[in-house]
Design an enzyme around this catalytic site. Structure first.
Site, short mmCIF file in Angstrom:
data_model
loop_
_atom_site.label_atom_id
_atom_site.label_comp_id
_atom_site.label_asym_id
_atom_site.label_seq_id
_atom_site.Cartn_x
_atom_site.Cartn_y
_atom_site.Cartn_z
N SER A 97 0.75 -1.54 0.55
CA SER A 97 -0.23 0.21 -0.04
C SER A 97 0.82 1.46 -0.14
CB SER A 97 -1.15 -0.24 1.26
OG SER A 97 -2.03 1.32 0.43
N ASP A 155 10.08 4.60 -9.91
CA ASP A 155 9.75 5.51 -11.56
C ASP A 155 10.96 6.98 -11.70
OD1 ASP A 155 8.59 3.12 -11.49
OD2 ASP A 155 6.43 4.36 -11.85
N LYS A 196 -0.44 -4.23 -3.98
CA LYS A 196 -1.58 -3.65 -2.99
C LYS A 196 -2.28 -2.40 -3.95
CE LYS A 196 -4.90 -2.56 0.83
NZ LYS A 196 -4.78 -0.90 -0.07
#
Length: 564
Positions: free
Chosen positions: A301, A312, A326
Site C-alpha cells: 500500500s 519510477d 496492493k
C-alpha cells in the site's frame, strides 16, 4: 336538486372506495397469496425484505443485528480483498497505530499461560508513574480476576484502554513474590511511533525504519532527518520492510522531501473518482541525497506508493524482494454505532502509469499468494519472479512491471544459511519468545544495568543463551537435535538474543542488533560505497537500453557466505 347533491359528493365516495379497496387488497395479499409480500422490487429492497421476513416469520427468535453483522463482511468480500466491514471495537484497535496516540496505561504486554505479562513500560507514562514494572503479571482488573481462557489480546486491550483521566485498578504479581499487590493507574494519552529506529549505519550513512504510515509519520521523519543531519549523514536508507501501509497522504509528504518540483508522486482514479494527481512541490530538503529504499514481500500500500515514486522517477535504488502488490484505495465510511466499512473507490498508479495491484479474481489464491511465491522460489532467486503485468518505463527508460508489487532494482534473497527443521519449529512454536521472556524476567536486575546494545550483545554471548534455550525447549516438548542445533546455532543465537535485547531496551536497539549482519543492509552499504544509489540506464553499442540493474544472486550469496 338531488342530482346535484350526488354529483357534489361523488369525488368523496370515489376516494373512500379507493382507500377501502387498498385495505382489502392488502389484507387478501398478505393472507391468501402465499405471504409473498412485495419483494418483486430492487435487489436492495430484496435484502431488506428478507431480513424483515426472517424477523417476522422465522421459527425461532433471531437477533437480526447479529445477522447483519455476519452478512456484511460476506457481501463486501465479493467485491475485492480490501473492501471490509469493521466493528466499532476492531476499528478503534486498527486506528490506534495510525492516529499517533491512544488513551491507555502505557505498557507493552504479551500473553503467556493465559496471563498478561508486562513486557515493557513506556517511559514517563501512566503505568511507570503508578509503579508498574516490566515483568509484572497482571492477574486482576478492577477487582475482577483476569486470567484463563478469557485473556485474549483484544479483551486485554479493551479492559486496559479507556478514556483519558479514567482510572483502572490492577492486581499484579511481581517476580519473586507470591502476594498480589494492587496498583491504580490513571489512563493518559500514549504516543505510538511509526518511525521506530533512526541511527547511523556508518560515518556517512543514515538509517530510518518506518513501521507504518500514520498521522504523525511525516513529522517523525523530519525529526529523524534533523537528528541524522547533526551526525553528518550524506546518504540515507529508508527501511519499509514489513510495513503494511497506512495513509496515502503520509507517503506523499515523505516522497515530496526527495523529489524535484513537478515530479509525479502518484495518481488515483476510479469509476466515480476522476484522476487526481499528487506532485512534488519542490520544497523538499533532500532532493539530491543518495537514497536506497528497502522493501520485502510484506511491504504494501503506502509503502509501495513511496517505493514506486522513488523507482519510477529514478530518484534512488530499491533493494530487497518484490513487494506485496496492493494498489487499491479504500475510503472509510462510518455508521452511527461507530462500526465502518472501508470501500475500495479507486486504484492508485505510480508515475510510470502502472497499477501494482496483484490479481484478485481468485480470492483463495490471493490469500495464499505469499505462500505460492515462497514455494515457487521467488524469495531465493530473482529469476523466479513471475511478471504477469505489462511493461512500463521509468523516467530514464528502465523497464518496470505492473500487475503485482514493486520489483526491486537489486534483489536480495532471503537468507536461508543455517535453516533447519529444528530452527523452524523453535521459532514457529513460540518457544523462543517464551524463553526470552523468562530469561529476561529472571535476569532483569543484571540486564537493566546495560543501556548499550553492543554491551548487552557481548554479555549474552558469554552466557551461552542458545544452550539454555535448547534445555528449556526440550522440557517443553521440542526434542534436542544436536546436528541441527549446531547448523542453526547463529540463527538461534540471533533470534534468542534479539528478543532479550528488545525486552530490556527498545525497538531501536532490537533493530540495530539485527541490522549488523542483515544481507540487505550489507548490500545497501556496497551501493553507497560504489556510488550507485542513482539508477542509470544500461548502455549498449546502439545507445541506451531500458533495463534494471543487472545483479547476480550468486555474487551476493558468496558475499554472504564469506560474511557468515
Amino acid at each position: 336538486m338531488n342530482k346535484n347533491k350526488t354529483n357534489r359528493f361523488m369525488p368523496l365516495w370515489i376516494a373512500v372506495g379507493v382507500v377501502v379497496g387498498i385495505l382489502i387488497g392488502t389484507f387478501y395479499a398478505n393472507h391468501f397469496s402465499g405471504n409473498r409480500l412485495n419483494i418483486i422490487n430492487t435487489s436492495g429492497n430484496k435484502l431488506n425484505n428478507l431480513l424483515h421476513i426472517i424477523d417476522d416469520q422465522y421459527v425461532d427468535t433471531v437477533n437480526v443485528n447479529d445477522l447483519v453483522e455476519k452478512a456484511m463482511p460476506q457481501i463486501l468480500s465479493e467485491l475485492d480483498p480490501h473492501s471490509v466491514y469493521i466493528t466499532a471495537r476492531e476499528g478503534e484497535i486498527a486506528n490506534d497505530d495510525l492516529r499517533g496516540s491512544f488513551s491507555g496505561i502505557g505498557i507493552e504486554f504479551t500473553i503467556r499461560q493465559d496471563t498478561i505479562r508486562v513486557q515493557n513500560v513506556i517511559g514517563n507514562g501512566p503505568a511507570e508513574r503508578a509503579g508498574l514494572l516490566a515483568g509484572d503479571k497482571i492477574v486482576e482488573v478492577d477487582d475482577s480476576v483476569f486470567v484463563g481462557k478469557k485473556v485474549t489480546n483484544e479483551e486485554a486491550m479493551h479492559r486496559l484502554k479507556g478514556p483519558k483521566d479514567t482510572k483502572v485498578k490492577l492486581g499484579v504479581i511481581r517476580y519473586g513474590e507470591n502476594k498480589v499487590r494492587h496498583i491504580t493507574v490513571t489512563r493518559g494519552e500514549i504516543p505510538t511511533k511509526s518511525v521506530t529506529a533512526s541511527y547511523m549505519l556508518d560515518d556517512e550513512t543514515g538509517y530510518i525504519k518506518i513501521k507504518n504510515f500514520g498521522e504523525n509519520t511525516y513529522p517523525e521523519l523530519l525529526i529523524a532527518l534533523a537528528q541524522l543531519s547533526q551526525k553528518g549523514f550524506s546518504s540515507l536508507v529508508i527501511d519499509l520492510r514489513s510495513n503494511t501501509g497506512g495513509y496515502l497522504e503520509s507517503a506523499v509528504h515523505i516522497a515530496n522531501e526527495f523529489l524535484s518540483k513537478g515530479q509525479l508522486i502518484v495518481y488515483t482514479e476510479g469509476r466515480r473518482y476522476p484522476r487526481q494527481e499528487y506532485r512534488a512541490d519542490g520544497r523538499g530538503s533532500y532532493q539530491h541525497l543518495p537514497l536506497v529504499v528497502l522493501v520485502d514481500e510484506i511491504s504494501a500500500s503506502a509503502s509501495e506508493i513511496l517505493a514506486g515514486a522513488i523507482q519510477d522517477n529514478d530518484r534512488g535504488t530499491i533493494v530487497g524482494r518484490r513487494s506485496f502488490g496492493k494498489g487499491l484505495v479504500q475510503k472509510p465510511m462510518e455508521f452511527s454505532d461507530h462500526s465502518m466499512i472501508r470501500l475500495t473507490i479507486a486504484r492508485y498508479y505510480t508515475p510510470s502509469g502502472r497499477c501494482i495491484q496483484k490479481p484478485y479474481n481468485d480470492g483463495e489464491k490471493y490469500e495464499t499468494d505469499w505462500l505460492e511465491r515462497y514455494q515457487h522460489g521467488e524469495f531465493f532467486s530473482q529469476d523466479s519472479i513471475r511478471h504477469t503485468g505489462p511493461e512500463y518505463h521509468t523516467s530514464n527508460g528502465r523497464i518496470v512491471y505492473g500487475g503485482g508489487g514493486i520489483t526491486p532494482d537489486i534483489f536480495v534473497p532471503e537468507d536461508t544459511i543455517g535453516m533447519t527443521s529444528y530452527y523452524k519449529e523453535a521459532s514457529m512454536s513460540g518457544l523462543i519468545l517464551q524463553f526470552a521472556y523468562n530469561y529476561t524476567d529472571e535476569n532483569r536486575t543484571r540486564l537493566s544495568k546495560m543501556d548499550d546494545v553492543r554491551d548487552m550483545e557481548r554479555y549474552l554471548k558469554s552466557q551461552n543463551t542458545v544452550e539454555k534455550f535448547v534445555a528449556f525447549a526440550e522440557k517443553n516438548g521440542l526434542k534436542r537435535r544436536n546436528l541441527m542445533i549446531q547448523k542453526s546455532y547463529k540463527l538461534l543465537e540471533r533470534f534468542v538474543n534479539s528478543r532479550i535485547i528488545y525486552n530490556i531496551l527498545n525497538e531501536q536497539a532490537w533493530t540495530e542488533y539485527l541490522n549488523q549482519d542483515d544481507p540487505a543492509i550489507i548490500e545497501t552499504l556496497r551501493i553507497f560505497r560504489e556510488g550507485k544509489a542513482f539508477p542509470q540506464p544500461a548502455v549498449s553499442a546502439d545507445g541506451p537500453v531500458a533495463c534494471a540493474f543487472d545483479y547476480r544472486a550468486t555474487r551476493l550469496h558468496n558475499a554472504l557466505m564469506a560474511h557468515a
